[in-house]
Design a protein around this motif. Structure first.
Motif, PDB file in Angstrom:
ATOM      1  N   THR A  50       0.893  -1.115   0.197  1.00  0.00           N
ATOM      2  CA  THR A  50      -0.204   0.133   0.144  1.00  0.00           C
ATOM      3  C   THR A  50       0.875   1.131  -0.022  1.00  0.00           C
ATOM      4  OG1 THR A  50      -1.603  -1.173   1.077  1.00  0.00           O
ATOM      5  CG2 THR A  50      -1.901   1.366   1.188  1.00  0.00           C
ATOM      6  N   ARG A 257     -10.559   3.762   5.379  1.00  0.00           N
ATOM      7  CA  ARG A 257     -11.445   3.243   4.548  1.00  0.00           C
ATOM      8  C   ARG A 257     -12.367   4.123   4.111  1.00  0.00           C
ATOM      9  NH1 ARG A 257     -14.603  -1.524   6.572  1.00  0.00           N
ATOM     10  NH2 ARG A 257     -14.758  -1.634   4.250  1.00  0.00           N
ATOM     11  N   ALA A 258     -12.849   3.984   2.856  1.00  0.00           N
ATOM     12  CA  ALA A 258     -13.778   4.815   2.173  1.00  0.00           C
ATOM     13  C   ALA A 258     -15.093   5.027   2.866  1.00  0.00           C
ATOM     14  CB  ALA A 258     -14.246   4.459   0.788  1.00  0.00           C
ATOM     15  N   SER A 260     -15.718   4.658   6.271  1.00  0.00           N
ATOM     16  CA  SER A 260     -15.495   5.260   7.266  1.00  0.00           C
ATOM     17  C   SER A 260     -15.249   6.530   7.351  1.00  0.00           C
ATOM     18  CB  SER A 260     -14.485   4.726   8.329  1.00  0.00           C
ATOM     19  OG  SER A 260     -13.307   4.324   7.784  1.00  0.00           O
ATOM     20  N   GLY A 280      -5.280   4.622   3.617  1.00  0.00           N
ATOM     21  CA  GLY A 280      -6.057   3.722   2.836  1.00  0.00           C
ATOM     22  C   GLY A 280      -5.407   3.488   1.470  1.00  0.00           C
ATOM     23  N   GLU A 283      -7.465   1.634  -4.075  1.00  0.00           N
ATOM     24  CA  GLU A 283      -8.593   1.402  -4.144  1.00  0.00           C
ATOM     25  C   GLU A 283      -9.930   2.160  -3.655  1.00  0.00           C
ATOM     26  OE1 GLU A 283      -7.392  -0.824  -0.819  1.00  0.00           O
ATOM     27  OE2 GLU A 283      -6.396  -0.045  -2.740  1.00  0.00           O
ATOM     28  N   GLU A 284      -9.526   2.651  -2.498  1.00  0.00           N
ATOM     29  CA  GLU A 284     -10.646   3.255  -1.427  1.00  0.00           C
ATOM     30  C   GLU A 284     -11.238   4.599  -2.266  1.00  0.00           C
ATOM     31  OE1 GLU A 284     -12.166   1.856   1.188  1.00  0.00           O
ATOM     32  OE2 GLU A 284     -10.738  -0.143   1.280  1.00  0.00           O
ATOM     33  N   GLN A 285     -12.064   4.416  -2.955  1.00  0.00           N
ATOM     34  CA  GLN A 285     -12.639   5.821  -3.336  1.00  0.00           C
ATOM     35  C   GLN A 285     -14.022   6.439  -2.654  1.00  0.00           C
ATOM     36  OE1 GLN A 285     -11.303   7.185  -6.426  1.00  0.00           O
ATOM     37  NE2 GLN A 285      -9.757   5.534  -6.007  1.00  0.00           N
ATOM     38  N   VAL A 286     -13.596   7.584  -2.402  1.00  0.00           N
ATOM     39  CA  VAL A 286     -14.627   8.367  -1.401  1.00  0.00           C
ATOM     40  C   VAL A 286     -15.315   9.252  -2.488  1.00  0.00           C
ATOM     41  CG1 VAL A 286     -15.086   9.838   0.382  1.00  0.00           C
ATOM     42  CG2 VAL A 286     -13.255   8.314   0.438  1.00  0.00           C
TER      43      VAL A 286
END
Length: 360
Positions: A50, A257-258, A260, A280, A283-286
């Motif tokens: 990561t 994480r997206a 949270s 994150g 891949e964690e898209q907000v």
């Protein structure tokens, strides 16, 4: 000189406890005998790719110990000096440093590409995030060691270098919590526990802890939480119910994480502030829509290393430890030896482990 260390042979590979050949300190370097090192999720992020660092490497970025030797030109510490390791030393000359934003130093992690040590067969090893604390001893740049203020136990001091600074800095530097404000903290790991304590120190009137585990409530309340909410799709609604249907003034996300991050943002009042401490993956898209950004007037900001200057803030945190306001030992869920590091990583991968402390 041979010492034992936890080596990451390749991204995604298990850690190996093995002997390494550590050189004597050269000019501008310091050799430290570790007393303790923290195992946190950032180490896991390094091991699984990561966060990218050269490998093979000796990981471990938060630690404390005693200086055993110094190289030419080192004057601020001497053999016998207890020190805290600083994994992100600022260069003082890049654009961020000239602005006083030393936590964004462009050259802070340049040392990770250096050759730190070698295995018995001559394989070159890199120093993870500069300090390679998962070892009995380490050799670091002089800028990576800070003299430990009096009154802080050496083993606990390991947590000043990471868990304590991001939590404290998120509250006092990034979110700038004011007395009387309400705060929600998402994620009750080591950094989350430090954040809860820091919110209490800042004078927050209500501190709401959020986590997926019901077993962390007692820890959270001991750290200063006035309320505890189990994370779910209803979390923002529950937090608004606890705050007169308004939402909190400040939310601090310590998970990365997206889901949270989005929940933390939705849990703040109109005009509220959300600070993201958790690291994150890409891949964690907000996502947000344009209308809600305008309507709610909220602020969402990142937070690197607590927006802290370790040279300035470690003595401040040490003062809170001496006064009993900050309990570093409360940030640790397990105390292990060097051989226990691989199992600690497996626990984190399985979502079972918090912050372990390696005691040498």
């Amino acid at each position: 000189m041979a010492v034992r260390a936890a080596v990451l042979p390749a991204i995604g590979a298990p850690l190996e406890i093995t002997g390494i050949e550590l050189p004597d300190p050269g000019p501008g370097q310091v050799r430290v005998r570790l007393a303790a090192a923290g195992v946190c999720h950032s180490d896991l992020s390094l091991s699984n790719g990561t966060m990218r660092v050269p490998v093979p490497a000796v990981l471990g970025h938060e630690g404390a110990g005693t200086v055993v030797a110094v190289g030419e030109g080192v004057t601020h510490v001497a053999p016998g000096t207890p020190v805290v390791l600083n994994w992100a030393p600022s260069c003082g000359g890049c654009h961020a440093c000239t602005l006083g934003e030393v936590w964004l130093c462009a050259n802070a992690l340049g040392g990770a590409a250096n050759v730190h040590a070698r295995t018995a067969d001559g394989t070159e090893l890199h120093p993870g995030l500069n300090v390679a604390a998962f070892a009995e001893e380490t050799v670091v740049a002089a800028s990576c060691v800070l003299p430990l203020p009096e009154g802080v136990p050496l083993v606990d001091a390991a947590l000043l270098g990471c868990a304590g600074l991001p939590g404290y800095g998120a509250v006092h530097h990034a979110a700038r919590v004011r007395p009387g404000e309400t705060v929600a903290v998402f994620g009750v790991g080591g950094v989350g526990l430090a954040t809860l304590q820091s919110a209490r120190i800042a004078g927050a009137s209500r501190v709401i802890a959020v986590d997926v585990s019901p077993g962390k409530e007692e820890l959270a309340r001991a750290a200063g939480a006035t309320d505890y909410v189990l994370a779910s799709e209803n979390t923002p609604r529950e937090i608004r119910a606890l705050t007169g249907k308004q939402g909190v003034d400040v939310a601090v996300e310590c998970v990365g994480r997206a889901v949270s991050i989005r929940a933390a943002w939705e849990s703040t009042r109109r005009g509220g502030r959300t600070t993201v401490v958790g690291i994150g993956g890409k891949e964690e898209q907000v996502t947000f829509n344009a209308l809600e950004i305008f309507h709610w007037g909220r602020t969402l900001s990142g937070c690197v290393y607590g927006n802290s200057d370790p040279a300035r803030d470690v003595p401040v945190l040490a003062g809170h430890v001496r006064e009993g306001d900050l309990d570093l030992s409360a940030l640790v869920t397990d105390r292990i030896g060097l051989e226990g590091i691989p199992a600690a990583f497996e626990n984190m991968l399985a979502g079972k482990g918090g912050r372990a402390l390696v005691v040498f």
